[in-house]
Design an enzyme around this catalytic site. Structure first.
Site, PDB file in Angstrom:
ATOM      1  N   THR A 153       0.948  -1.300   0.732  1.00 59.97           N
ATOM      2  CA  THR A 153      -0.123  -0.138  -0.173  1.00 59.97           C
ATOM      3  C   THR A 153       0.671   1.369  -0.533  1.00 59.97           C
ATOM      4  O   THR A 153       0.356   2.370  -0.662  1.00 59.97           O
ATOM      5  CB  THR A 153      -0.938   0.589   1.614  1.00 59.97           C
ATOM      6  OG1 THR A 153      -2.204  -1.696   1.194  1.00 59.97           O
ATOM      7  CG2 THR A 153      -1.801   1.447   1.445  1.00 59.97           C
ATOM      8  N   PHE A 194       0.201   9.826  -8.556  1.00 63.89           N
ATOM      9  CA  PHE A 194       0.161   9.075  -7.259  1.00 63.89           C
ATOM     10  C   PHE A 194      -1.030   7.802  -8.414  1.00 63.89           C
ATOM     11  O   PHE A 194      -0.348   6.101  -8.287  1.00 63.89           O
ATOM     12  CB  PHE A 194      -0.946   8.035  -6.421  1.00 63.89           C
ATOM     13  CG  PHE A 194      -0.088   9.191  -4.988  1.00 63.89           C
ATOM     14  CD1 PHE A 194       1.157   9.746  -4.952  1.00 63.89           C
ATOM     15  CD2 PHE A 194      -1.203   9.822  -4.298  1.00 63.89           C
ATOM     16  CE1 PHE A 194       1.884  10.516  -3.885  1.00 63.89           C
ATOM     17  CE2 PHE A 194      -0.543  10.471  -3.461  1.00 63.89           C
ATOM     18  CZ  PHE A 194       0.804  10.986  -3.123  1.00 63.89           C
ATOM     19  N   TRP A 215       2.464   1.433  -3.393  1.00 63.30           N
ATOM     20  CA  TRP A 215       1.246   2.207  -4.227  1.00 63.30           C
ATOM     21  C   TRP A 215       1.324   3.877  -4.566  1.00 63.30           C
ATOM     22  O   TRP A 215       1.381   4.408  -5.692  1.00 63.30           O
ATOM     23  CB  TRP A 215       0.161   1.241  -4.227  1.00 63.30           C
ATOM     24  CG  TRP A 215      -0.973   1.594  -5.172  1.00 63.30           C
ATOM     25  CD1 TRP A 215      -1.068   1.123  -6.283  1.00 63.30           C
ATOM     26  CD2 TRP A 215      -1.130   2.468  -4.584  1.00 63.30           C
ATOM     27  NE1 TRP A 215      -2.213   1.924  -6.931  1.00 63.30           N
ATOM     28  CE2 TRP A 215      -2.622   3.205  -6.650  1.00 63.30           C
ATOM     29  CE3 TRP A 215      -1.526   4.018  -4.157  1.00 63.30           C
ATOM     30  CZ2 TRP A 215      -3.362   3.768  -6.552  1.00 63.30           C
ATOM     31  CZ3 TRP A 215      -2.857   4.597  -4.426  1.00 63.30           C
ATOM     32  CH2 TRP A 215      -3.677   4.749  -5.334  1.00 63.30           C
ATOM     33  N   HIS A 216       1.652   3.845  -3.563  1.00 64.67           N
ATOM     34  CA  HIS A 216       1.245   5.598  -4.023  1.00 64.67           C
ATOM     35  C   HIS A 216       3.217   6.369  -4.154  1.00 64.67           C
ATOM     36  O   HIS A 216       2.410   7.189  -4.453  1.00 64.67           O
ATOM     37  CB  HIS A 216       0.946   6.310  -2.025  1.00 64.67           C
ATOM     38  CG  HIS A 216       0.069   5.913  -1.582  1.00 64.67           C
ATOM     39  ND1 HIS A 216      -0.826   4.932  -0.582  1.00 64.67           N
ATOM     40  CD2 HIS A 216      -1.132   6.948  -1.489  1.00 64.67           C
ATOM     41  CE1 HIS A 216      -1.288   5.026  -1.020  1.00 64.67           C
ATOM     42  NE2 HIS A 216      -1.921   5.678  -0.798  1.00 64.67           N
ATOM     43  N   GLY A 217       3.652   5.598  -4.100  1.00 68.08           N
ATOM     44  CA  GLY A 217       4.738   6.193  -4.526  1.00 68.08           C
ATOM     45  C   GLY A 217       7.339   5.348  -4.616  1.00 68.08           C
ATOM     46  O   GLY A 217       6.520   4.093  -3.823  1.00 68.08           O
TER      47      GLY A 217
END
Length: 464
Positions: A317, A464, A320-322
């Site tokens: 998680t 994102f 996934w954002h960066g």
């Protein structure tokens, strides 16, 4: 092109709505697809080919996987694996290569060059939708889409293309095939859109402008109180920014006859970290639960494996954002908190809800500072200011200035992040529908006026 821009509001959207409403039923999906591709190409003309490639390859693999399932072919697992691998590879190349190369270059500047690859807007969202579609076809919970235009519309639909919500194919399959736009539904869509605009323009933008100024302060200029004011401002900003975008996306979907899933449910009234993540970015949480957590065994495993599952899901998680290490730390931070809550303090928090709510809010505010500060230098500096490490005063004139100038916005931001104001407003609007319409028109015009003068108008989740 962002939803809160004059180009979108007064050129793109009116033209698309008019053409869509006047077009025959059999042309509506094609019209909406063309509009969606134009919308994406407006901001990302170089990456439209990548999206079209993703659409084409996932369409073909969806058909292949369904054919394998029907024939009980032993290749079905391999075909699914290859299709998912291809999606993850594309996401990895465009999202992580630049960040990883910069980190390695800083460690070994003479050996590792910096590779710069532009991040296509929305790639995380449409890639996850494609993966969920392929897995659901493999599982047999949905049929592969034979119509290429319909499948392309599912991937590229402009209301939720850039920043979600992440929509599973089975949730909109019937709507893509056949839907009806009604005056009442269009009106509900307008209400959602205006609500989202208010969140974005009148709250997120103003909160963000103040936080940027606080974030730029040095340790000497700042204080513990100033840092906490900034942290609370950002906590409210990211909620209003992302939930505002989600409301606008849901509203736009309703205008065209689609019902997208809810993405936020007042997360800051949560009484535990678990409760918070049931309310925040709900479609992403559902995606990871359905396609990572449960396949790993979920919580129906030994304690050690359950802890492993939580750390894997929350590590992913975060990533996934960066590509930044701060995002990984942010994800693992929540993984650890959920483990502590599950095995140590969960029962206590349930019995003492005030303590649970307070603990959750403090943990969330600290977590957002991990999220907001993308470098170790800025992260370390900000946490030093928050916790009074080094030569940082508790309160100074700067803190007094920001407290005086932002207190009204902070109070309003807190109030409207709870269901209290929404419920009160709904009671008044149900009784006095004419007032409801007048208020919404006034708020829309107020947003337009604010946009004319604002120079700060980013969507945080676009990166994102």
């Amino acid at each position: 092109m962002v939803f809160s821009s004059m180009t979108f509001l007064f050129a793109f959207l009116p033209v698309v709505v008019l053409v869509y409403m006047l077009s025959p039923k059999q042309m509506k999906n094609a019209i909406l697809l063309i509009a969606s591709l134009f919308f994406y190409a407006w901001g990302e003309p170089r990456n439209i080919l990548l999206m079209l490639l993703s659409i084409g390859i996932n369409y073909v693999f969806g058909r292949i996987i369904e054919a394998d399932r029907a024939s009980q072919s032993k290749m079905r697992v391999w075909n699914l694996g290859f299709a998912v691998f291809w999606n993850v590879l594309m996401l990895g190349i465009f999202k992580y290569v630049s960040g990883i190369s910069q980190t390695l270059h800083a460690m070994l500047p003479s050996l590792i060059p910096v590779v710069k690859i532009a991040l296509p807007i929305g790639i995380s969202f449409y890639t996850f939708q494609a993966i969920s579609y392929l897995v659901d076809v493999y599982r047999g919970t949905t049929r592969a889409q034979n119509n290429l235009i319909n499948f392309a519309l599912y991937i590229a639909m402009f209301p939720q293309l850039i920043a979600g919500p992440i929509v599973r194919y089975e949730d909109v399959e019937q709507q893509i095939r056949s839907r009806k736009v009604t005056i009442a539904g269009f009106g509900v869509g307008c209400e959602f859109f205006i609500r989202g605009m208010v969140k974005k323009v009148l709250f997120a933008n103003l909160l963000g402008q103040i936080f940027v100024r606080i974030q730029a302060l040095s340790n000497v200029q700042s204080s513990m109180v100033t840092a906490w004011i900034g942290a609370i401002l950002y906590t409210l900003q990211i909620y209003y920014d992302f939930s505002g975008y989600s409301d606008m996306a849901i509203g736009l979907g309703r205008m065209f006859g689609f019902r997208f899933p809810q993405n936020f449910n007042y997360p800051y009234i949560a009484e535990s970290i678990t409760d918070f993540w049931r309310r925040w970015h709900m479609t992403l949480g559902t995606w990871f639960r359905e396609y990572v957590y449960i396949p790993l065994g979920g919580n129906r495993v030994t304690t050690a494996k359950h802890i492993r599952n939580l750390l894997i899901v929350w590590g992913l998680t975060g990533v996934w954002h960066g590509a930044g290490i701060n995002f990984l730390l942010w994800g693992l931070y929540y993984g650890v908190l959920l483990i502590i809550e599950k095995y140590l303090i969960g029962g206590f928090l349930k019995k003492h809800k005030v303590i649970g709510h307070t603990f959750t809010l403090i943990a969330v505010v600290i977590g957002w500072m991990l999220f907001a500060n993308t470098s170790f230098a800025s992260l370390g500096q900000y946490f030093c200011m928050m916790f009074g490490i080094g030569k940082v005063s508790f309160f100074n004139a700067t803190a007094g200035y920001f407290l005086r100038t932002s207190i009204v916005l902070l109070v309003l931001g807190v109030l409207f992040s709870t269901p209290i104001m929404h419920q009160l407003g709904e009671q008044i609007f149900v009784r006095y529908p004419k007032i409801s319409a007048a208020v919404r028109v006034f708020l829309f015009l107020l947003c337009i006026a604010a946009l004319v003068y604002q120079t700060y108008n980013p969507f945080l989740y676009f990166r994102f």
